[in-house]
Scaffold this motif. Sequence first.
Motif, PDB file in Angstrom:
ATOM      1  N   LEU A  30     -23.714 -18.406 -10.466  1.00 32.21           N
ATOM      2  CA  LEU A  30     -22.986 -17.251  -9.936  1.00 32.21           C
ATOM      3  C   LEU A  30     -21.595 -17.118 -10.554  1.00 32.21           C
ATOM      4  N   TYR A  31     -21.050 -18.223 -11.050  1.00 39.81           N
ATOM      5  CA  TYR A  31     -19.726 -18.244 -11.664  1.00 39.81           C
ATOM      6  C   TYR A  31     -19.820 -18.446 -13.180  1.00 39.81           C
ATOM      7  N   ASP A  32     -20.986 -18.146 -13.723  1.00 34.29           N
ATOM      8  CA  ASP A  32     -21.243 -18.245 -15.168  1.00 34.29           C
ATOM      9  C   ASP A  32     -21.056 -19.646 -15.719  1.00 34.29           C
ATOM     10  N   GLY A  33     -21.283 -20.654 -14.875  1.00 29.08           N
ATOM     11  CA  GLY A  33     -21.229 -22.032 -15.348  1.00 29.08           C
ATOM     12  C   GLY A  33     -22.441 -22.346 -16.210  1.00 29.08           C
ATOM     13  N   ARG A  34     -22.219 -23.127 -17.271  1.00 29.75           N
ATOM     14  CA  ARG A  34     -23.273 -23.497 -18.202  1.00 29.75           C
ATOM     15  C   ARG A  34     -23.318 -25.020 -18.346  1.00 29.75           C
ATOM     16  N   PHE A  35     -24.462 -25.595 -18.076  1.00 34.22           N
ATOM     17  CA  PHE A  35     -24.614 -27.040 -18.213  1.00 34.22           C
ATOM     18  C   PHE A  35     -24.613 -27.413 -19.690  1.00 34.22           C
ATOM     19  N   LEU A  36     -23.720 -28.310 -20.076  1.00 34.64           N
ATOM     20  CA  LEU A  36     -23.669 -28.818 -21.442  1.00 34.64           C
ATOM     21  C   LEU A  36     -24.303 -30.200 -21.534  1.00 34.64           C
ATOM     22  N   ALA A  37     -24.186 -30.965 -20.477  1.00 31.29           N
ATOM     23  CA  ALA A  37     -24.809 -32.290 -20.390  1.00 31.29           C
ATOM     24  C   ALA A  37     -25.197 -32.500 -18.940  1.00 31.29           C
ATOM     25  N   ARG A  38     -26.396 -33.015 -18.747  1.00 26.35           N
ATOM     26  CA  ARG A  38     -26.895 -33.199 -17.376  1.00 26.35           C
ATOM     27  C   ARG A  38     -27.824 -34.398 -17.379  1.00 26.35           C
ATOM     28  N   ARG A  53     -25.393 -41.032 -13.416  1.00 25.12           N
ATOM     29  CA  ARG A  53     -25.602 -39.682 -13.949  1.00 25.12           C
ATOM     30  C   ARG A  53     -24.243 -39.079 -14.296  1.00 25.12           C
ATOM     31  N   SER A  54     -24.146 -38.474 -15.474  1.00 19.89           N
ATOM     32  CA  SER A  54     -22.938 -37.756 -15.882  1.00 19.89           C
ATOM     33  C   SER A  54     -23.326 -36.316 -16.174  1.00 19.89           C
ATOM     34  N   VAL A  55     -22.443 -35.390 -15.791  1.00 19.12           N
ATOM     35  CA  VAL A  55     -22.715 -33.963 -15.948  1.00 19.12           C
ATOM     36  C   VAL A  55     -21.458 -33.288 -16.491  1.00 19.12           C
ATOM     37  N   VAL A  56     -21.644 -32.372 -17.457  1.00 19.82           N
ATOM     38  CA  VAL A  56     -20.550 -31.554 -17.975  1.00 19.82           C
ATOM     39  C   VAL A  56     -20.992 -30.099 -17.853  1.00 19.82           C
ATOM     40  N   ILE A  57     -20.155 -29.288 -17.191  1.00 18.58           N
ATOM     41  CA  ILE A  57     -20.448 -27.873 -16.994  1.00 18.58           C
ATOM     42  C   ILE A  57     -19.278 -27.070 -17.541  1.00 18.58           C
ATOM     43  N   GLU A  58     -19.567 -26.074 -18.361  1.00 16.52           N
ATOM     44  CA  GLU A  58     -18.546 -25.235 -18.980  1.00 16.52           C
ATOM     45  C   GLU A  58     -18.400 -23.924 -18.204  1.00 16.52           C
ATOM     46  N   PHE A  59     -17.148 -23.508 -18.010  1.00 15.70           N
ATOM     47  CA  PHE A  59     -16.815 -22.225 -17.397  1.00 15.70           C
ATOM     48  C   PHE A  59     -15.895 -21.462 -18.343  1.00 15.70           C
ATOM     49  N   ASP A  60     -15.817 -20.167 -18.157  1.00 16.11           N
ATOM     50  CA  ASP A  60     -14.981 -19.341 -19.029  1.00 16.11           C
ATOM     51  C   ASP A  60     -13.488 -19.545 -18.784  1.00 16.11           C
ATOM     52  N   SER A  61     -13.123 -20.040 -17.592  1.00 14.82           N
ATOM     53  CA  SER A  61     -11.705 -20.259 -17.293  1.00 14.82           C
ATOM     54  C   SER A  61     -11.555 -21.333 -16.221  1.00 14.82           C
ATOM     55  N   TYR A  62     -10.354 -21.860 -16.135  1.00 16.40           N
ATOM     56  CA  TYR A  62     -10.025 -22.853 -15.109  1.00 16.40           C
ATOM     57  C   TYR A  62     -10.178 -22.239 -13.720  1.00 16.40           C
ATOM     58  N   ASP A  63      -9.676 -21.004 -13.550  1.00 20.95           N
ATOM     59  CA  ASP A  63      -9.768 -20.338 -12.251  1.00 20.95           C
ATOM     60  C   ASP A  63     -11.214 -20.136 -11.824  1.00 20.95           C
ATOM     61  N   GLN A  64     -12.074 -19.807 -12.772  1.00 20.88           N
ATOM     62  CA  GLN A  64     -13.487 -19.612 -12.472  1.00 20.88           C
ATOM     63  C   GLN A  64     -14.131 -20.942 -12.057  1.00 20.88           C
ATOM     64  N   ALA A  65     -13.801 -22.017 -12.739  1.00 18.31           N
ATOM     65  CA  ALA A  65     -14.336 -23.340 -12.396  1.00 18.31           C
ATOM     66  C   ALA A  65     -13.894 -23.755 -10.996  1.00 18.31           C
ATOM     67  N   LEU A  66     -12.636 -23.517 -10.692  1.00 18.77           N
ATOM     68  CA  LEU A  66     -12.112 -23.855  -9.370  1.00 18.77           C
ATOM     69  C   LEU A  66     -12.734 -22.983  -8.283  1.00 18.77           C
TER      70      LEU A  66
END
Length: 95
Positions: A30-38, A53-66
């Motif tokens: 819903l916040y356009d997060g994209r899994f890079l590592a899961r 387990r380690s996970v990395v998720i990319e967002f378009d901005s810091y505010d969007q991630a928060l």
Amino acid sequence: MKAYWIAQVDIEDPEAYAQYTARAPQAIALYDGRFLARGGRSLALEGRDTPERSVVIEFDSYDQALACYHSPEYQQACRYRTGVARVEIVILEGL
């Protein structure tokens, strides 16, 4: 500037944790997060022991991630991991 969730997870009850993993991706999307590592292989070279387990998720901005982390949808998913996993999440602004 993009931002990333860096999550390290140790799962105590895989069946119960599966309830979280069934719900969290929809909330993140819903916040356009994209899994890079899961999951996948990992090795701690310094610091604490390697998490399960380690996970990395990319967002378009810091505010969007928060906003995603604090969203009602994601917080609802988090209820399913409470008491069944130890989780550390850091939001990191990056390139």
